[in-house]
Design an enzyme around this catalytic site. Structure first.
Site, short mmCIF file in Angstrom:
data_model
loop_
_atom_site.label_atom_id
_atom_site.label_comp_id
_atom_site.label_asym_id
_atom_site.label_seq_id
_atom_site.Cartn_x
_atom_site.Cartn_y
_atom_site.Cartn_z
N HIS A 3 26.40 9.27 25.27
CA HIS A 3 26.09 8.79 26.62
C HIS A 3 26.52 9.79 27.69
O HIS A 3 25.96 9.79 28.79
CB HIS A 3 26.77 7.44 26.86
CG HIS A 3 25.85 6.42 27.48
ND1 HIS A 3 24.66 6.04 26.90
CD2 HIS A 3 25.93 5.72 28.64
CE1 HIS A 3 24.06 5.14 27.66
NE2 HIS A 3 24.81 4.94 28.73
N ARG A 13 23.59 11.86 28.42
CA ARG A 13 22.65 11.09 29.26
C ARG A 13 23.13 11.08 30.71
O ARG A 13 22.33 11.27 31.63
CB ARG A 13 22.52 9.68 28.70
CG ARG A 13 21.69 8.71 29.55
CD ARG A 13 21.55 7.39 28.80
NE ARG A 13 21.25 6.26 29.66
CZ ARG A 13 20.03 5.87 30.01
NH1 ARG A 13 18.98 6.54 29.60
NH2 ARG A 13 19.85 4.80 30.77
N HIS A 19 16.16 2.34 33.91
CA HIS A 19 16.97 1.32 34.57
C HIS A 19 16.07 0.27 35.22
O HIS A 19 15.11 0.62 35.92
CB HIS A 19 17.85 1.94 35.65
CG HIS A 19 19.02 2.69 35.10
ND1 HIS A 19 19.75 3.60 35.85
CD2 HIS A 19 19.60 2.68 33.87
CE1 HIS A 19 20.71 4.11 35.10
NE2 HIS A 19 20.64 3.57 33.90
N LYS A 28 16.14 -0.39 26.38
CA LYS A 28 16.98 -1.55 26.69
C LYS A 28 16.11 -2.67 27.25
O LYS A 28 15.26 -2.44 28.11
CB LYS A 28 18.05 -1.14 27.71
CG LYS A 28 19.19 -2.15 27.84
CD LYS A 28 20.30 -1.57 28.68
CE LYS A 28 21.49 -2.52 28.75
NZ LYS A 28 22.59 -1.95 29.55
#
Length: 213
Positions: A150, A153, A176, A81
């Site tokens: 997800h 995850r 993150h 991401k």
């Protein structure tokens, strides 16, 4: 009006919803089920990698063979991401599942195909296909929860934090950017602790028994 009466006011913050996840026994049951054909061997390798390394769906479908290092037990995420790259460990069960899949992959793949996970047509698997296959796997195993990638995850993050208590390490593994994003899993961990407390503490236990009578 000459002046905006709402200047300086902040909108109320929406409450953060805790992600749904599986407990350890549910994950074990999901991953210990034996595959019946080549595509299910592929599927199981994907589920193992989701849970072993905390990958996002987009990260898994974009994995190339060169990203895997079986000797080091790592996978390189090059399309994380925000375009970020990170190196994450791969557990022994996930490595074993990949070793079972990769020889079968060679039968399906074209000469120039680099993707780790392929469709039955021998091309890179689509994200929607991964989601559909997980629902199929869920139904076959009789899992009542509605599964999505997800959730594996989330389960990875929560179980790791519950065992280690190392929030910073979990942040790095998940990719993150901000620690505040990872902190939601501390709420999940507290829910677990509160449940243990309610079931185990003498005073809490007596109160619950009294309520029942």
């Amino acid at each position: 009006m000459a002046h905006n009466p709402a200047t300086g006011l902040r909108a109320p913050k929406a409450p953060k919803k805790l992600p749904k996840l599986l407990d350890v026994d549910q994950v074990q049951g999901l991953l210990d089920a034996p595959p019946e054909d080549a595509l299910e061997i592929r599927d199981l390798a994907m589920w193992e990698l989701f849970y072993s390394s905390g990958l996002r769906l987009s990260e898994l479908v974009h994995l190339d063979l060169m990203d895997l290092d079986s000797r080091a037990g790592t996978v390189l995420i090059q399309r994380g991401k925000g375009g970020k790259t990170r190196l994450v460990p791969v557990g022994t069960q996930a490595l074993a599942a990949l070793e079972r899949w990769l020889p079968l992959r060679e039968v399906l793949a074209g000469a120039k195909e680099t993707a780790v996970f392929l469709s039955r047509r021998g091309v890179r698997i689509a994200a929607r296909s991964v989601q559909a296959r997980l629902v199929r796997w869920q139904q076959r195993q009789g899992v009542s929860e509605s599964l999505h990638p997800h959730m594996l995850r989330h389960s990875f993050a929560s179980h790791l934090l519950e065992s280690s208590g190392d929030l910073r390490a979990v942040q790095e593994l998940l990719g993150h950017a901000n620690l505040s994003t990872t902190q939601i899993y501390t709420h999940l961990d507290f829910q677990h602790l509160a449940s243990v407390y309610d079931q185990s503490h003498p005073r809490a236990l007596r109160a619950s028994l009294k309520d029942k009578t």
